[in-house]
Enzyme design. Structure first.
Site, PDB file in Angstrom:
ATOM      1  N   ASP A  70       0.812  -1.221   0.000  1.00 20.46           N
ATOM      2  CA  ASP A  70       0.000   0.000   0.000  1.00 20.46           C
ATOM      3  C   ASP A  70       0.843   1.268   0.000  1.00 20.46           C
ATOM      4  O   ASP A  70       0.458   2.280   0.594  1.00 20.46           O
ATOM      5  CB  ASP A  70      -0.960   0.019   1.214  1.00 20.46           C
ATOM      6  CG  ASP A  70      -1.804  -1.231   1.267  1.00 20.46           C
ATOM      7  OD1 ASP A  70      -2.310  -1.636   0.221  1.00 20.46           O
ATOM      8  OD2 ASP A  70      -1.945  -1.819   2.360  1.00 20.46           O
ATOM      9  N   GLN A 114       2.057  -5.832  -3.234  1.00 18.89           N
ATOM     10  CA  GLN A 114       2.377  -5.892  -1.802  1.00 18.89           C
ATOM     11  C   GLN A 114       3.714  -5.175  -1.512  1.00 18.89           C
ATOM     12  O   GLN A 114       4.027  -4.234  -2.211  1.00 18.89           O
ATOM     13  CB  GLN A 114       2.418  -7.336  -1.292  1.00 18.89           C
ATOM     14  CG  GLN A 114       1.046  -7.997  -1.210  1.00 18.89           C
ATOM     15  CD  GLN A 114       0.618  -8.653  -2.497  1.00 18.89           C
ATOM     16  OE1 GLN A 114       1.387  -9.333  -3.141  1.00 18.89           O
ATOM     17  NE2 GLN A 114      -0.615  -8.453  -2.884  1.00 18.89           N
TER      18      GLN A 114
HETATM   19  P1  IMP Z   1      -2.783 -12.687   1.614  1.00 20.21           P
HETATM   20  O1  IMP Z   1      -1.824 -12.132   0.617  1.00 20.21           O
HETATM   21  O2  IMP Z   1      -4.227 -12.394   1.285  1.00 20.21           O
HETATM   22  O3  IMP Z   1      -2.541 -14.144   1.887  1.00 20.21           O
HETATM   23  O4  IMP Z   1      -2.531 -11.946   3.031  1.00 20.21           O
HETATM   24  C1  IMP Z   1      -1.331 -12.104   3.752  1.00 20.21           C
HETATM   25  C2  IMP Z   1      -0.899 -10.779   4.388  1.00 20.21           C
HETATM   26  O5  IMP Z   1      -0.524  -9.862   3.376  1.00 20.21           O
HETATM   27  C3  IMP Z   1      -2.015 -10.085   5.192  1.00 20.21           C
HETATM   28  O6  IMP Z   1      -1.423  -9.397   6.275  1.00 20.21           O
HETATM   29  C4  IMP Z   1      -2.569  -9.078   4.197  1.00 20.21           C
HETATM   30  O7  IMP Z   1      -3.185  -7.988   4.827  1.00 20.21           O
HETATM   31  C5  IMP Z   1      -1.289  -8.668   3.477  1.00 20.21           C
HETATM   32  N1  IMP Z   1      -1.548  -8.184   2.121  1.00 20.21           N
HETATM   33  C6  IMP Z   1      -1.882  -8.905   1.040  1.00 20.21           C
HETATM   34  N2  IMP Z   1      -2.022  -8.120  -0.041  1.00 20.21           N
HETATM   35  C7  IMP Z   1      -1.752  -6.883   0.366  1.00 20.21           C
HETATM   36  C8  IMP Z   1      -1.687  -5.622  -0.311  1.00 20.21           C
HETATM   37  O8  IMP Z   1      -1.895  -5.508  -1.522  1.00 20.21           O
HETATM   38  N3  IMP Z   1      -1.366  -4.559   0.463  1.00 20.21           N
HETATM   39  C9  IMP Z   1      -1.072  -4.657   1.774  1.00 20.21           C
HETATM   40  N4  IMP Z   1      -1.116  -5.808   2.451  1.00 20.21           N
HETATM   41  C10 IMP Z   1      -1.441  -6.917   1.753  1.00 20.21           C
END
Ligand code: IMP
Length: 422
Positions: free
Chosen positions: A13, A222
């Site tokens: 973000d 990410q």
């Molecule tokens: P996942 O990628 O949905 O498995 O989430 C794993 C971790 O990464 C969690 O803490 C999410 O909030 C974080 N996360 C995943 N995608 C993003 C993004 O695009 N921005 C910020 N945090 C992310």
């Protein structure tokens, strides 16, 4: 000819969408290398706000070609929605979008398994988009790839084998409704038809383009501290947002990479669980959240907010090989009388020399801060570095010196025009 990697340098973000949009003016091709629809990249053009999850934001620049690489995990519904959204906004993607035949697909069971895991004790605070379970299947060699859609028989066999295992968990352990092979096959074959024209042998396409003198921007999603190897494990995503992930994620060899650009936010945010040494609790954190509109572009969740952390950024610079950065959301700090910057961590009274990636240690460290004066001036209309208040330049100089990078772009608002280049 340049081949650059663009990485989020904190916990995601950082505002990559806007910066990719700006930079894509200077590249022929933008190629996304990892993650999936867990990402949400926001771009504001004129009065329209675009939120893209899978397709690189370069698609909004006329004439640019965009790639979804093999490292990305694709949710068919999210991709189709995004294509439709772009078409509705008059953006022609025909002949401009190339999707790797080796990209893995998010299957309906991945989303169910993601939500089951998140309802248990070992919660990570995921986005619930099925990302982790899809990458698990990829590395377990059970994944379904785009190329599998070309042969109905193989597709059916693979899905059946997966469902034998997954339905056991879904039905027997969690008493949820079993999934049906035929319904999934039908849905995914329809998806294949819709995206057939975009499916590409991406490494060959990129190789030919680079030999032709075209420039490529590899776009990560990410952030580095969410990298499954280099991040704050286990509170990470299941892929490699760090620059190292770019080459494997699209099939460009490391010898072609000419630069790594970091995106950093002027303060730090994090969504989901996990350590965050400079987090601001209470009123100060809430203020930053409101001023910065810090709510997830994908899930709408409030983001945790905190002070800029040069100790973390030094680590990120090191593992990514960042030389230049674009700093975003500097305007959000404009209301503050004083701004703190973390310059190191202490553990049990001793200063640490390197960034700890053990969650246990990160939870216990004490940030060491320096306090800088705020500028208390609206900077959103400033377009030239020299016109910035002295305190703003002081802040930028301080964080760049302590983090070891050079700032080349400063963003002072969400619009394309609200950008200062150095
Ligand atoms: P996942 O990628 O949905 O498995 O989430 C794993 C971790 O990464 C969690 O803490 C999410 O909030 C974080 N996360 C995943 N995608 C993003 C993004 O695009 N921005 C910020 N945090 C992310």
């Amino acid at each position: 000819m340049s081949v650059s990697v663009l990485v989020g340098s904190q916990w995601g973000d950082e505002g990559k969408g806007k910066i990719v949009d700006i930079l894509s003016d200077r590249y022929d091709i933008v190629a996304r290398y990892q993650g999936g629809a867990n990402a949400g990249h926001t771009i504001v053009i004129g009065d329209t706000e675009y939120i893209l999850h899978l397709i690189p934001s370069g698609i909004l620049r006329e004439g640019r070609e965009c790639v979804i690489g093999n490292g990305v995990v694709i949710d068919p519904n999210a991709l189709l929605d995004e294509i439709k959204f772009l078409e509705e906004h008059g953006i022609n993607i025909e002949g401009r979008l190339f999707i790797s035949q080796n990209a893995h697909l998010i299957m309906p069971y991945h989303k169910i398994l993601d939500s089951i895991r998140e309802s248990g004790d070992n919660k990570i605070g995921t986005t619930g988009r099925g990302i982790g379970p899809c990458y698990i299947d990829k590395y377990d060699r059970k994944g379904i790839r785009i190329v599998d859609l070309l042969n109905k028989k193989i597709l059916e066999e693979k899905i059946r084998a997966n469902l034998e295992e997954k339905n056991n968990i879904i039905k027997k352990l969690y008493d949820k409704e079993e999934l049906d092979v035929d319904a999934i096959v039908k849905e995914y074959l329809a998806f294949d038809e819709a995206i057939d024209q975009y499916i590409t042998d991406v490494p060959s396409y990129l190789d030919a383009a680079i030999r032709d003198g075209k420039s490529v921007l590899m776009e990560g999603a990410q952030g580095a501290l969410l990298d499954v190897d280099h991040g704050t494990y286990p509170y990470v995503t299941s892929s490699h947002p760090t620059s190292g992930g770019a080459c494997t994620g699209v099939g460009i060899p490391p010898t072609q990479v000419t630069s790594v650009i970091g995106i950093v936010k002027a303060y730090v945010t994090r969504v989901g669980l996990g350590p965050f040494p400079t987090e601001l609790h209470g009123e100060k954190g809430e203020q930053l959240r409101q001023w910065g509109h810090e709510f997830g572009a994908t899930t709408g969740r409030p983001r945790r907010c905190g002070w800029f952390d040069t100790f973390l950024l030094n680590y990120s610079r090191m593992i990514n090989g960042i030389s230049k950065v674009a700093i975003t959301k500097l305007d959000v700090l404009s209301n503050l009388d004083e701004i703190k910057v973390c310059i190191g961590y202490e553990l049990n009274g001793k200063r640490l020399h390197s960034f700890p990636t053990s969650v246990d240690i990160l939870d216990k460290v004490k940030p060491i801060y320096e306090t800088l004066p705020g500028w208390k001036t609206d900077i959103t209309e400033i377009r030239n570095y020299y016109d910035l208040p002295a305190e703003t330049k002081n802040y930028l100089g301080f964080i760049s010196e302590k983090s070891g990078f050079e700032i080349s772009i400063i963003s002072v608002g969400p619009k394309r025009s609200q950008t200062i280049e150095l």
